[in-house]
Enzyme design. Structure first.
Site, PDB file in Angstrom:
ATOM      1  N   GLY A  75       0.785  -1.229   0.000  1.00 45.91           N
ATOM      2  CA  GLY A  75       0.000   0.000   0.000  1.00 45.91           C
ATOM      3  C   GLY A  75       0.812   1.272   0.000  1.00 45.91           C
ATOM      4  CD  GLN A 139     -10.831  18.464   8.489  1.00 44.07           C
ATOM      5  OE1 GLN A 139     -10.275  18.373   9.581  1.00 44.07           O
ATOM      6  NE2 GLN A 139     -10.938  17.440   7.650  1.00 44.07           N
ATOM      7  CG  HIS A 173     -14.850  25.991   2.413  1.00 44.96           C
ATOM      8  ND1 HIS A 173     -16.176  25.853   2.054  1.00 44.96           N
ATOM      9  CD2 HIS A 173     -14.837  26.220   3.752  1.00 44.96           C
ATOM     10  CE1 HIS A 173     -16.927  25.985   3.137  1.00 44.96           C
ATOM     11  NE2 HIS A 173     -16.149  26.219   4.175  1.00 44.96           N
ATOM     12  CG  ASP A 214     -23.087  29.368   2.291  1.00 44.75           C
ATOM     13  OD1 ASP A 214     -22.442  30.155   1.553  1.00 44.75           O
ATOM     14  OD2 ASP A 214     -22.856  28.152   2.338  1.00 44.75           O
ATOM     15  CE  LYS A 237     -24.545  26.370   4.667  1.00 47.32           C
ATOM     16  NZ  LYS A 237     -23.683  25.766   3.616  1.00 47.32           N
TER      17      LYS A 237
END
Length: 365
Positions: A75, A139, A173, A214, A237
């Site tokens: 992996g 975040q 964002h 928003d 919102k």
């Protein structure tokens, strides 16, 4: 780039020509590279770059390196470069969120970081990270009354440590993005040009209103409304819990408004647009709704909600960009269309490569 009054429409490919400011020689040999999840968009940008160069009568030597990452049996991710990159000006593409591959955001982020480190380790002069959808940017601060880190800052630190010296992204964002990256130049590209062109047919119509879902979308919607001569409204919102949204009211003058154009940065679960559009239909008596978003995460939850909105709540059309590779289920929707960002990214790469102002693509000089 924050939304502004200009668009990239009509800007010529000016590589190597005299410009008003910031002109210089190329920053080394141009290399466009893509990790596995960045391969689709990077190849489209390469094709568009060459098309624009031919139209402008310019000759470019471009090397392309695709699918440079792979995984060992345990992996672990590894990156191997097929050729020498000493002194090269590298633009490294990665789709951090890729619904088509089955690879997680974390896997894709690790592949990008290792790829950037690899280019630097083997002598690349510049490594520009091209991350159209900037995962983890939501975040940016702890949720109220919870014990969370600012993970967006952590990812910025990792990007810098990997050796990337510039970041190009699309409609992140938060406006805090630049601050997280410290000395790394961040080019925040916006969808205003694409969205304004898409809905130009509604210009100056008194029965049309632009709606922000928003407060975060209000700035873009304001510029969009100014560009097309439309009135604007904004929804109030809040989030009762993670991944859930509640729209309490829609603030704006809807008298005589028959059509609404909703603009947002992202469709995740689809809760926000579902609540907003049902309220527009039921409370504001809007007969047609058009939705445009920069990043569609292709969740099955959102798919079902969009179909319901189309069938029962006057949603006529959805426009998304290809910053995230769109799943087959979403591409199959007859009321959804995908607009490519390859033209804008090609022009931005051209400007950076020749030390010209990226701002000139978006603002009049």
């Amino acid at each position: 780039m924050d939304p502004g009054p200009g668009t990239s429409e009509g800007i010529f490919f000016t590589a190597g020509r005299t410009a008003t400011r910031g002109t210089g020689p190329p920053r080394g040999e141009l290399v466009i590279a893509g990790c596995r999840s960045g391969g689709l968009l990077s190849s489209m940008v390469l094709k568009r770059y060459r098309e624009l160069a031919r139209k402008a009568g310019e000759k470019h030597e471009i090397r392309y390196m695709g699918n440079i990452d792979f995984q060992f049996s345990d992996g672990e991710t590894c990156v191997r470069l097929p050729e020498d990159v000493s002194g090269a000006d590298v633009f490294l593409f990665q789709a951090l969120y890729d619904p088509l591959s089955g690879r997680s955001v974390d896997q894709n982020y690790m592949a990008f970081l290792i790829a950037a480190k690899t280019f630097r380790s083997w002598g690349a002069g510049h490594v520009t990270a091209v991350l159209p959808y900037l995962a983890y940017s939501r975040q940016d601060k702890p949720t109220w009354s919870t014990r969370e880190p600012s993970t967006a800052r952590l990812m910025a630190d990792l990007c810098s440590t990997s050796g990337a010296d510039r970041l190009v992204t699309w409609h992140p964002h938060t406006d805090q993005t630049r601050g997280f990256y410290g000395n790394i130049t961040v080019d925040k590209l916006d969808p205003l040009g694409i969205f304004a062109g898409e809905f130009r047919r509604f210009r100056q119509r008194d029965d049309v209103i632009a709606v922000a879902p928003d407060a975060g979308a209000s700035k873009m919607v304001t510029y969009f409304g100014r560009e097309l001569g439309l009135k604007c409204a904004i929804a109030s919102k809040y989030r009762p819990e993670p991944e859930k949204a509640a729209v309490s009211e829609i603030i704006g003058d809807f008298r005589g408004k028959k059509t609404a154009i909703v603009l947002d940065d992202m469709i995740s679960s689809g809760d926000t647009v579902h609540q907003l559009i049902t309220k527009l239909a039921a409370e504001k008596k809007v007969g047609e709704v058009y939705l445009a978003v920069s990043h569609n995460l292709c969740s099955q939850s959102a798919l079902g909600k969009l179909i319901e909105l189309h069938e029962s709540f006057n949603l006529k059309e959805v426009v998304v960009t290809d910053t995230i590779p769109q799943s087959h289920d979403f591409r199959a929707l007859k009321f959804l269309s995908v607009r490519s960002v390859s033209d804008t990214f090609s022009r931005v790469i051209n400007r950076i490569h020749y030390n010209q102002s990226v701002n000139d693509l978006f603002y009049a000089t």
